[in-house]
Each structure stands twice: as structure tokens, then as C-alpha cells.
Design a protein around this motif. Structure first.
Motif, short mmCIF file in Angstrom:
data_model
loop_
_atom_site.label_atom_id
_atom_site.label_comp_id
_atom_site.label_asym_id
_atom_site.label_seq_id
_atom_site.Cartn_x
_atom_site.Cartn_y
_atom_site.Cartn_z
N THR A 257 -29.37 25.68 -16.96
CA THR A 257 -30.51 26.56 -17.23
C THR A 257 -30.20 27.43 -18.44
O THR A 257 -29.09 27.95 -18.58
CB THR A 257 -30.80 27.47 -16.02
OG1 THR A 257 -31.04 26.66 -14.87
CG2 THR A 257 -32.02 28.35 -16.30
N ASN B 293 -40.24 27.48 -16.87
CA ASN B 293 -40.91 28.58 -16.16
C ASN B 293 -41.19 29.66 -17.19
O ASN B 293 -40.30 30.41 -17.59
CB ASN B 293 -40.01 29.12 -15.04
CG ASN B 293 -40.75 30.10 -14.13
OD1 ASN B 293 -41.52 30.93 -14.61
ND2 ASN B 293 -40.49 30.01 -12.83
N SER C 297 -43.02 32.29 -16.94
CA SER C 297 -42.99 33.67 -16.41
C SER C 297 -41.58 34.22 -16.41
O SER C 297 -41.33 35.39 -16.75
CB SER C 297 -43.57 33.70 -14.99
OG SER C 297 -44.92 33.27 -15.00
N TYR C 298 -40.62 33.39 -16.01
CA TYR C 298 -39.23 33.84 -15.93
C TYR C 298 -38.44 33.49 -17.20
O TYR C 298 -37.24 33.74 -17.26
CB TYR C 298 -38.54 33.22 -14.71
CG TYR C 298 -39.04 33.80 -13.40
CD1 TYR C 298 -38.49 34.97 -12.89
CD2 TYR C 298 -40.07 33.19 -12.71
CE1 TYR C 298 -38.96 35.51 -11.69
CE2 TYR C 298 -40.55 33.71 -11.51
CZ TYR C 298 -39.99 34.88 -11.01
OH TYR C 298 -40.45 35.42 -9.84
N ARG C 299 -39.14 32.91 -18.17
CA ARG C 299 -38.53 32.58 -19.46
C ARG C 299 -37.25 31.75 -19.27
O ARG C 299 -36.20 32.06 -19.81
CB ARG C 299 -38.18 33.85 -20.25
CG ARG C 299 -39.36 34.76 -20.55
CD ARG C 299 -40.34 34.11 -21.52
NE ARG C 299 -41.26 35.07 -22.10
CZ ARG C 299 -42.44 35.40 -21.59
NH1 ARG C 299 -42.84 34.84 -20.45
NH2 ARG C 299 -43.22 36.28 -22.19
N GLN C 300 -37.38 30.67 -18.52
CA GLN C 300 -36.21 29.83 -18.31
C GLN C 300 -36.56 28.35 -18.41
O GLN C 300 -37.68 27.94 -18.09
CB GLN C 300 -35.54 30.13 -16.96
CG GLN C 300 -36.38 29.76 -15.75
CD GLN C 300 -35.66 30.08 -14.44
OE1 GLN C 300 -34.75 30.91 -14.41
NE2 GLN C 300 -36.06 29.42 -13.36
N ALA D 265 -29.18 35.23 -17.09
CA ALA D 265 -30.34 35.37 -16.21
C ALA D 265 -30.89 36.79 -16.24
O ALA D 265 -32.07 37.01 -15.93
CB ALA D 265 -29.96 34.98 -14.79
N THR D 266 -30.05 37.73 -16.62
CA THR D 266 -30.50 39.13 -16.68
C THR D 266 -30.99 39.44 -18.08
O THR D 266 -30.23 39.29 -19.05
CB THR D 266 -29.35 40.08 -16.32
OG1 THR D 266 -28.84 39.74 -15.02
CG2 THR D 266 -29.83 41.52 -16.32
N TYR E 38 -35.84 34.93 -23.14
CA TYR E 38 -36.51 36.23 -23.11
C TYR E 38 -36.84 36.66 -24.54
O TYR E 38 -36.17 36.29 -25.50
CB TYR E 38 -35.60 37.29 -22.47
CG TYR E 38 -35.21 36.97 -21.03
CD1 TYR E 38 -36.17 36.93 -20.03
CD2 TYR E 38 -33.88 36.70 -20.70
CE1 TYR E 38 -35.81 36.65 -18.72
CE2 TYR E 38 -33.51 36.42 -19.40
CZ TYR E 38 -34.48 36.38 -18.40
OH TYR E 38 -34.13 36.09 -17.12
N TYR F 187 -32.20 30.55 -21.12
CA TYR F 187 -33.22 31.58 -21.03
C TYR F 187 -33.77 31.90 -22.42
O TYR F 187 -33.05 31.78 -23.43
CB TYR F 187 -32.65 32.83 -20.37
CG TYR F 187 -32.06 32.53 -19.00
CD1 TYR F 187 -32.85 32.58 -17.86
CD2 TYR F 187 -30.71 32.16 -18.87
CE1 TYR F 187 -32.32 32.28 -16.61
CE2 TYR F 187 -30.18 31.85 -17.63
CZ TYR F 187 -30.99 31.91 -16.50
OH TYR F 187 -30.46 31.60 -15.27
#
Length: 639
Positions: free
Chosen positions: A375, A516, A518-521, A476-477, A379, A377
Motif C-alpha cells: 500500500t 481508495n 477517500s483514504y488516499r491510498q 498511513a498517518t 495525501y 499513500y
């Protein structure tokens, strides 16, 4: 005993015998002469008795009477009939028209002169012969070749004709035919000889004219004309044989276009010269070549995903059979079928069935479990970048990789254009970060690289970014970065820069991608059958860190006065080395080392023309593009 005569007696006897013989001869001559004189006296001016001309008895006839009699009997030249024939043509001719003449006077004179010509002895002998045995004379006919030739020349003018070659041409959609003609030339001299042989019999009859025929190389083009008319009678349709509903075609050429493509050419065939009706190979080849891009396609495996509950494959999109147009084979097939009168013709198309079809099962392909998943990210990405990530990732969802296959990301990704659904977003171009179509695609290539890396699969080709991109160090954060991820990025720029890896397992691999927003992943999964390999890796972390260059300030005429825009951000340069060891059953299969050197990157600030107090003399290190505040000093009056 017989008494012997004396010599005197013998002489007397001989004398008497001689006198008797002489007297007999004299008497014979006298009698014969008297008879001959009497015969000639009786037939003076007349034909001797027993004289025939042919079958006509002219005995005792005067020449004039004999001529009249012969005129009546020998009327063949005027009343006979010779039929002159050629093929289905015929002409009637009197023998006299063919030059045959009979002179009654001449022939009567010949009969009258019988026994009257020659010396006295010859005449006497002839007359005696006529009296004793009679005499039959052959009638004399005269053949005037000039008259016969003139008559036959008239017939020849009707018989003779030139050789004409058949021809075929097009006038619009009309097929124009010029029939061929056999050349004929009558041999007048030979024909007259044949007629003369018939006339010798003094019988009417038919004779063949002697005619030499010359055939044209091409006599009849009716079959070719009919074929041309048939070809132009309706549109010509091509189609893929046993076409599926989503296959291209059919294609139709209307008669108005067919006539432009049609050729009529003269060729040498096994049985001689002939016309060939066909479509111009060059025009037809060009037409088929134009269809290649519409027909040719690669076979594509079915797209599926693995159901973790049922452990079965679920169809996303059916497989696609590969098609390849055989231009030359189709060209030959079209010409052949067209010559047989067909207007709906199957093209010659090679079909390739892909290895993975809609009927393939997980068991067939050896796909039993999740092999690896990674995974990344994204963001703080704008809408354009997010769209590009989702668009690119979708290209790999449900894609199979065969055992031993080297997979090319660029080949699967295809063109990155607005037409393919991509947006403009920030991309690295040369030594600058600019707005370009497809910004964010490298989020996808980086995620794939990490999935391959940690699955222990061989990396064939990989290129890092020119400078560190913070997106690829996100965790993830939100706002938390992991510098250990530096050096695990990969860039792709179709078609120049690619990322490739090999499936060196014994089973198929299935890739699944999930975005995803919404979760930017972005999650990337490999399904297959694990062969027990594991990955151990180390990183040097960032080394040889270099400060970014000084901020670059650029005037941009597209910006307004006092408008300032940051188009690039400062990034430190650094080096990092990542080492990967791949093991199975405690044995190291291989080790590979990925070295990355990131360039230091300068911030770039652009401003509109006329912006005052810009660029700043002392930029803010934390915000180098900020415009410095203007401090107004109050002027005080000094006294």
C-alpha cells in the motif's frame, strides 16, 4: 511314183500363179477404190457414218446440222449447276459462269473432218476404219480461267473478311463488348481447280470453296463480360469469418468504387490469350492495408479477481481473441471468390486464442492465495493527480502474468493522454516540475515496484525519480513520512522509461489494484501460489545529503502584478542504497542492489510583471516565495 515336172513346166506354172495374184490384187484395189469413191461421193459434205461425238450419232449430218444437234445435246455449260459452298454460305453458278465453254461448230467440224485429214493413205485407212468399226470422238470443252476467276472474285469479296480481336472495356458501370471475328481469305485459284474437276464430269453438283481461316488470339469475351457485369451488379462485402459481436466489420465497397478498382488485362493462359477480370491488386491491397489497423489486435486474457472467500476467480471482463489480417492471403481469396460470382467474402484472418479465457479457473492457473500486497499513500494530492492514479491503476486490475513472462508496465499502461481519461497534474520534466498530462502515474509505478520487490520477484528494469518525491515516503498517518522508503520509488514515462519484472514462479500471477480516494491510498495485490520465498532487505538510509540550490525567481507574463506563485519546492539531494536478498528454504536465491542518487532541487517562484520589491533580498527560508512585508517609516520634522 510321181512324175517330175520339167523346169519349163515349172516356170509356166509360176507365171500363171503370179498373174492370177496380181490380177486378184488389182481387182481388190479396183473394187476398194470404187467402193471408197462411192463412199466419199455419197458422204460428200456430210459426216461419215459411224462417227459419234460423245453419245451423239452424227452419221450423215452436215456440219451445220451436226452443230445444231450438238448444241441441243451439250447444253451443260448453260444448263448445268455448280453449287459453291463455304460453311453455311452457298452460291449457284452455271459452268459457263465459271469459264466452261462448248463450241458446237468446232466440235461438228471435228466430227466432219474425221477420215478426211492426212495423206491419201491415211485418209483411206481412216475411212476404212470408220466403215468397219465406227469412231467416237470426245467432245471438246474450253475452260476460260479468266472468266472463272472474275466470277469467283465476286464470291471472294463476300467470303473474305479481316481478323478482329475481341475487346472488352468499361463505360461507367456498363460493360462494352467488341466481339472477335475469324479472318477468312478465299483461295480463288484452288477453288477454280476444284470446280474444274466437277465440271469434267458434265454433272451438276456441290463443291467446297477453298478458304483459309485465321483465328484471332481472343475470339470470345462473353464469359469475361458476364463476370464483369456480375461483379458490378451489387456491393462487395468483406467480413471476419465467424465474427464475434464485438469484432470489427463488415466492410462494403459499392459498385461505383468497384468499377474504379476493376482491371481488364490481357494475359497468356494455358489455352492461349484471354482477358482477365479482377480488382486491381494494388488498389485492393491498399484498401486491405487500411483495414489492418481496424482488424489487427492482440489477444487479451480475460480479466478477473480472486474471491478470498470462495477461492475462485470472478470474471471482470471476457477475454479477447487476437486477430491478424493476412493481406496477401485475403487478396488471393477475394480475387478467387469474386471470379466465382460471390459478393460476400470472408477475409483471411489469423485468430489467436489467449491463454486465459473466461472459462479458465483458479485451479487451471495455479492461483490459490495472496502472495503479496503493498500500500502507498497520496495525501495532499489534488483532484487531477488523484484521477490519474485511479485511471492508471485500473489498467492493471485483473491482469494475469504467465509463468516465465517478463511484464512491461509501459506496454500495459499504454498512452497517457487526455483522450485516455487522464488529467493535468504536476510532473517532473527535465530539471523542472511542471503541469503535464498524467502527473501521479508514478504513484502507480512505485506501488508496483514495491509489490514486486517484497514479493521477491526479479526486477528487470527500474528507474528512480530525479529527486525525492515526498508522496512516496508517506505513511498511513497523514503528515508522517518514513525516510526508509526513499530509494523504493520507480518512474515510468511511456514509451521511453519503463518498469519491468519477471514472474519466475511456476504458476500464473494475478494482479489486483484498489484505489481508495477517500483514504488516499493505493493497494496492489499479487495472487498466485507461494513457493516459500522470503525477502530480507536493508537500506543505507539517506547519505551524502546536499542542500538544495538557491531559490529561482522567474518573471511570468501570464501572472498579474503582485501575483506570486510557487511552481517548484526545494528538496535536498541525497544518495541511498537498498539491498535485497531473496531466500527459499533458507537458501539465498539471489541478491540485488538498487542504488539511487537524488539531485538537490531548487524552489522556483514566479511573479507577475511590475511586482514591487520582488524578488526579495532576504527570502524567508521556510517560505522563499513569500513577498516581504513593507515597513512604512514615519517621517518626523526636525526642529
Amino acid at each position: 511314183m510321181i512324175p517330175m515336172k520339167s523346169k519349163t513346166q515349172l516356170k509356166q506354172i509360176a507365171l500363171k500363179a503370179g498373174l492370177s495374184l496380181a490380177g486378184g490384187i488389182a481387182l481388190f484395189v479396183l473394187v476398194t477404190s470404187l467402193a471408197t469413191w462411192s463412199f466419199r461421193a455419197v458422204y460428200r459434205g456430210r459426216v461419215f457414218p459411224g462417227v459419234y461425238l460423245g453419245w451423239v450419232n452424227l452419221s450423215g449430218q452436215t456440219p451445220t446440222a451436226a452443230a445444231g444437234l450438238l448444241r441441243e445435246e451439250f447444253d451443260y455449260p448453260e444448263n448445268g449447276e455448280i453449287i459453291l459452298q463455304y460453311d453455311e454460305l452457298s452460291w449457284s453458278a452455271k459452268p459457263s459462269e465459271l469459264g466452261l465453254f462448248f463450241s458446237p461448230n468446232y466440235n461438228a467440224e471435228q466430227a466432219f473432218n474425221a477420215g478426211r485429214e492426212g495423206t491419201l493413205t491415211q485418209r483411206f485407212a481412216a475411212q476404212v476404219q470408220i466403215l468397219r468399226h465406227g469412231l467416237t470422238l470426245d467432245p471438246t470443252f474450253v475452260l476460260d480461267e479468266k472468266t472463272g476467276v472474275e466470277f469467283l472474285d465476286q464470291i471472294a469479296s463476300e467470303v473474305n473478311r479481316p481478323v478482329i480481336e475481341a475487346s472488352l472495356e468499361l463505360d461507367g458501370l456498363d460493360v462494352i463488348v467488341q466481339p472477335g471475328q475469324i479472318g477468312r481469305e478465299m483461295d480463288v485459284a484452288a477453288s477454280l481447280e476444284v470446280a474444274a474437276l466437277q465440271m469434267e464430269s458434265l454433272q451438276s453438283g456441290s463443291i467446297p470453296l477453298i478458304v483459309t481461316e485465321t483465328y484471332p488470339d481472343i475470339l470470345d469475351v462473353s464469359a469475361q463480360a458476364e463476370l464483369a457485369r456480375q461483379i458490378l451488379s451489387q456491393p462487395l462485402t468483406f467480413r471476419i469469418p465467424d465474427a464475434a459481436p464485438d469484432d470489427p466489420g463488415p466492410w462494403t465497397i459499392p459498385p461505383e468504387k468497384l468499377v474504379e478498382m476493376m482491371i481488364i488485362e490481357r494475359i497468356s493462359a494455358e489455352n492461349g490469350e484471354e482477358y482477365r477480370i479482377a480488382l486491381d491488386p494494388e488498389q485492393l491491397r491498399a484498401y486491405l492495408k487500411n483495414q489492418e489497423s481496424k482488424i489487427n489486435r492482440k489477444s487479451e486474457n480475460a480479466q478477473m479477481y480472486f474471491d478470498d472467500d470462495t477461492l475462485e476467480l470472478v470474471l471482470i471482463e471476457a477475454d479477447q481473441i487476437g486477430l491478424k489480417l493476412d493481406v496477401e492471403g485475403s487478396l488471393l481469396e477475394i480475387q478467387t471468390q469474386l471470379a466465382e460470382g460471390k459478393h460476400d467474402i470472408d477475409l483471411v484472418v489469423e485468430k489467436t486464442i489467449p491463454p486465459v479465457t473466461a472459462e479458465s479457473t483458479a485451479e487451471d492457473l495455479g492461483i490459490t492465495e495472496l502472495v503479496n500486497a503493498e500500500t502507498t499513500y497520496f495525501y495532499y494530492s489534488d483532484a487531477g493527480r488523484i484521477n490519474n492514479i485511479a485511471t492508471a491503476a485500473a489498467k492493471f486490475h485483473g491482469i494475469f502474468i504467465a509463468p516465465g513472462e517478463t511484464f512491461s508496465m509501459a506496454a500495459q499502461l499504454g498512452d497517457v493522454t487526455l483522450d485516455e481519461g487522464y488529467s493535468e497534474a504536476w510532473i517532473i520534466f527535465g530539471d523542472r516540475t511542471i503541469k503535464g498530462v498524467g502527473g501521479g502515474v508514478c504513484q502507480v509505478s512505485t506501488t508496483l515496484f514495491r509489490t514486486v520487490f517484497f514479493a521477491g520477484l526479479p526486477v528487470v528494469e527500474r528507474y528512480p525519480h530525479s529527486y525525492r518525491v515526498k508522496y512516496y515516503e508517506q505513511t498511513a498517518t497523514p503528515g508522517v513520512y518514513n525516510t526508509k522508503l526513499a530509494g523504493l520509488d520507480a518512474t515510468v514515462y511511456v514509451p521511453i522509461v519503463d518498469f519491468k519484472f519477471t514472474n519466475d514462479t511456476d504458476d500464473w500471477l494475478l494482479m489486483e489494484t484498489y484505489v481508495n480516494k477517500s483514504y488516499r491510498q493505493l493497494v496492489w495485490k499479487f495472487y498466485g501460489t507461494s513457493d516459500g520465498r522470503t525477502v530480507d532487505w536493508q537500506t543505507t538510509g539517506l547519505t551524502d545529503i546536499k542542500d538544495p540550490p538557491e531559490t529561482v525567481y522567474e518573471e511570468n507574463s501570464n501572472l498579474d502584478k503582485d501575483e506570486i506563485k510557487q511552481v517548484d519546492w526545494a528538496v535536498e539531494g541525497a544518495s541511498v542504497t537498498v539491498t535485497r536478498n531473496v531466500y527459499r528454504d533458507g537458501i539465498r536465491l539471489w541478491q540485488d542492489i538498487f542504488k539511487t542518487k537524488y539531485q538537490p532541487w531548487a524552489a522556483v517562484c514566479q511573479y507577475g510583471p511590475g511586482t514591487e520589491n520582488y524578488p526579495p533580498e532576504e527570502p524567508d527560508p521556510d517560505d522563499p516565495c513569500a513577498k516581504p512585508a513593507i515597513i512604512e517609516e514615519e517621517n518626523s520634522d526636525s526642529s
